[in-house]
Every structure is written in structure tokens, then in C-alpha cells.
Design an enzyme around this catalytic site. Structure first.
Site, PDB file in Angstrom:
ATOM      1  N   GLU A 157      21.771  46.184  37.173  1.00 36.51           N
ATOM      2  CA  GLU A 157      22.688  45.307  36.445  1.00 36.51           C
ATOM      3  C   GLU A 157      24.071  45.410  37.078  1.00 36.51           C
ATOM      4  OE1 GLU A 157      22.245  43.258  33.887  1.00 36.51           O
ATOM      5  OE2 GLU A 157      20.402  43.890  32.838  1.00 36.51           O
ATOM      6  N   HIS A 173      17.168  38.010  38.422  1.00 35.94           N
ATOM      7  CA  HIS A 173      16.430  37.767  37.190  1.00 35.94           C
ATOM      8  C   HIS A 173      16.062  36.291  37.079  1.00 35.94           C
ATOM      9  CE1 HIS A 173      16.193  39.165  32.679  1.00 35.94           C
ATOM     10  NE2 HIS A 173      15.013  38.973  33.224  1.00 35.94           N
ATOM     11  N   ASP A 194      20.698  34.815  35.212  1.00 34.82           N
ATOM     12  CA  ASP A 194      21.529  35.812  35.892  1.00 34.82           C
ATOM     13  C   ASP A 194      20.836  36.313  37.169  1.00 34.82           C
ATOM     14  OD1 ASP A 194      19.655  37.121  33.966  1.00 34.82           O
ATOM     15  OD2 ASP A 194      20.515  38.969  34.770  1.00 34.82           O
ATOM     16  N   HIS A 221      20.620  41.742  38.255  1.00 32.85           N
ATOM     17  CA  HIS A 221      21.031  41.076  37.013  1.00 32.85           C
ATOM     18  C   HIS A 221      22.553  41.061  36.942  1.00 32.85           C
ATOM     19  CE1 HIS A 221      17.045  41.886  34.917  1.00 32.85           C
ATOM     20  NE2 HIS A 221      17.033  42.865  35.796  1.00 32.85           N
TER      21      HIS A 221
HETATM   22 ZN   LIG Z   1      18.955  39.853  33.584  1.00 27.87          ZN
END
Ligand SMILES: [Zn+2]
Length: 210
Positions: free
Chosen positions: A132, A168, A178, A50
Site C-alpha cells: 500500500e 489493484h 487504485d 495499492h
Molecule cells: Zn487496493
């Protein structure tokens, strides 16, 4: 609240040395309450990448960690009002400087994917690990972030039977974008040491290997 992340690299470490109950030794732990048990009998075979920054496009803030630990002040920025009450988490967060944080044990189910489906299975939170990267859809990522992935991903590969690495955007197409076009999937394929078949097939069409 947040201490400076550790900067080490795993060299010749056994899986036992690298992992303690799903916590990665070379990540700075920052426990999130946003997780639950994984369903019984699942196989953790997917890593989801992400991008996030809070406010979007602002780097180096403490707000992502605050969001993942339910400590974000919703009144601190107008954007935060638009996500007020959101309870999310990822297993890992990699800052622009390559600092690696861990919020949820990989043995547990973090809340990063939402409504999602990939490799014929839905509810990707059940059997995936979420990473992330501090960033913004459309922006590029830093060398330090790729280097952090080059340490973390092989370590995940020795502990879990990873067979798929996707964004994602690939597991929630049309809903999420993303990490976006700034992610160098071709570079990941060349540098992470996983077979090409582990990566999204659409990516191969968009970014054929040289
Ligand atoms: Zn995401």
C-alpha cells in the site's frame, strides 16, 4: 503507538540478511492480526500495488496503521463509519515520506486484494504480496515513495520468484481503481530492473515506453 520508521537502505545484503521468516529487515514491523496461512504449494509470484489514505486524501495520519491493526476508532471521522468493521491488511505500507512499514510476514496471506483474478489465477491474496502506498486514486506519488519501492522490490525479487507486478485496478478491474492514473508505471519499469513483461499489458498501451 507507532514509532518512527527506520530509514536504511539495503546495500549488498544477502537474502538471509534481508529477510527473517518473511519480515523485511529494513521495514518497521507493526504486526497486524489480519492474516492467515497461504495455501500449500503456492508460488508467490505477484506483487500488488495499492493506494490508501485515511480519511481519503489526508496524508500523515496514523489511521492506516490503525485500520490494519484493528485499532481504528470508527467514530473518529464520518468516513470511518462507512468502512466500520473492515478487517484488512497489506504486507507493506509506504508513507508519503518513504517510510516503510510491514504489517504481515510475506510468508503469510495478507488481506488486501479481495475478489480478484490475474494471470489466469483467482484469489490473488493466496500468492501475492500487497504494498500500500499512502495516496489517493488520481493523485501522484512522491519521489520518496518510488525510492522506497526501488529498495523493497529488488529485495522481494531475491527472496520470492516475482514474475508479475500489477495494481489493484488490474487484478480487480471494475471494482477497484487504485493505485490509479497517478502511478508512473513507465518509471517503475525503467527503475526497478524487472523485465517489461512483468507489468500489466494494458499499461503498456496507455503509457508506452519512450
Ligand atoms: Zn487496493
Amino acid at each position: 503507538m507507532l514509532r518512527k520508521p527506520l530509514k536504511k537502505t539495503p546495500m549488498d545484503e544477502s537474502s538471509q540478511d534481508l529477510w527473517q521468516r518473511g519480515w523485511y529487515r529494513f521495514a518497521r514491523p507493526c504486526a497486524s492480526p489480519n492474516f492467515g496461512p497461504r495455501p500449500g504449494g503456492i508460488v508467490i509470484d505477484l506483487v500488488v500495488l495499492h493506494s490508501i489514505s485515511l480519511p481519503p486524501g489526508h496524508y500523515g495520519t496514523p489511521h492506516v496503521a490503525e485500520l490494519f491493526t484493528n485499532q481504528l476508532d470508527w467514530n473518529a471521522h464520518p468516513y470511518f463509519k462507512t468502512i466500520e468493521g473492515l478487517q484488512v491488511s497489506a504486507h507493506f505500507f509506504i508513507t508519503r515520506h518513504g517510510d516503510l512499514w510491514q504489517f504481515v510476514s510475506c510468508e503469510d496471506r495478507a488481506w488486501h486484494a479481495g475478489v480478484s483474478s490475474y494471470r489466469g489465477k483467482s484469489n490473488c491474496n493466496d500468492d501475492s504480496i500487497g504494498i500500500e502506498l499512502e495516496g489517493l486514486e488520481g493523485d501522484t506519488f512522491t519521489d520518496a515513495q518510488y525510492e522506497a519501492l526501488q529498495s523493497l522490490m529488488p529485495a522481494l525479487g531475491v527472496q520470492y520468484p516475482i514474475r508479475h507486478i500489477a495494481g489493484h485496478e488490474h487484478i480487480a478491474p471494475g471494482r477497484k481503481e487504485d493505485p490509479g492514473p497517478g502511478m508512473r508505471w513507465d518509471y517503475l519499469q525503467d527503475s526497478l530492473g524487472f523485465p517489461e513483461a512483468f507489468y500489466p499489458s494494458s499499461t503498456h498501451l496507455q503509457q508506452p515506453k519512450k
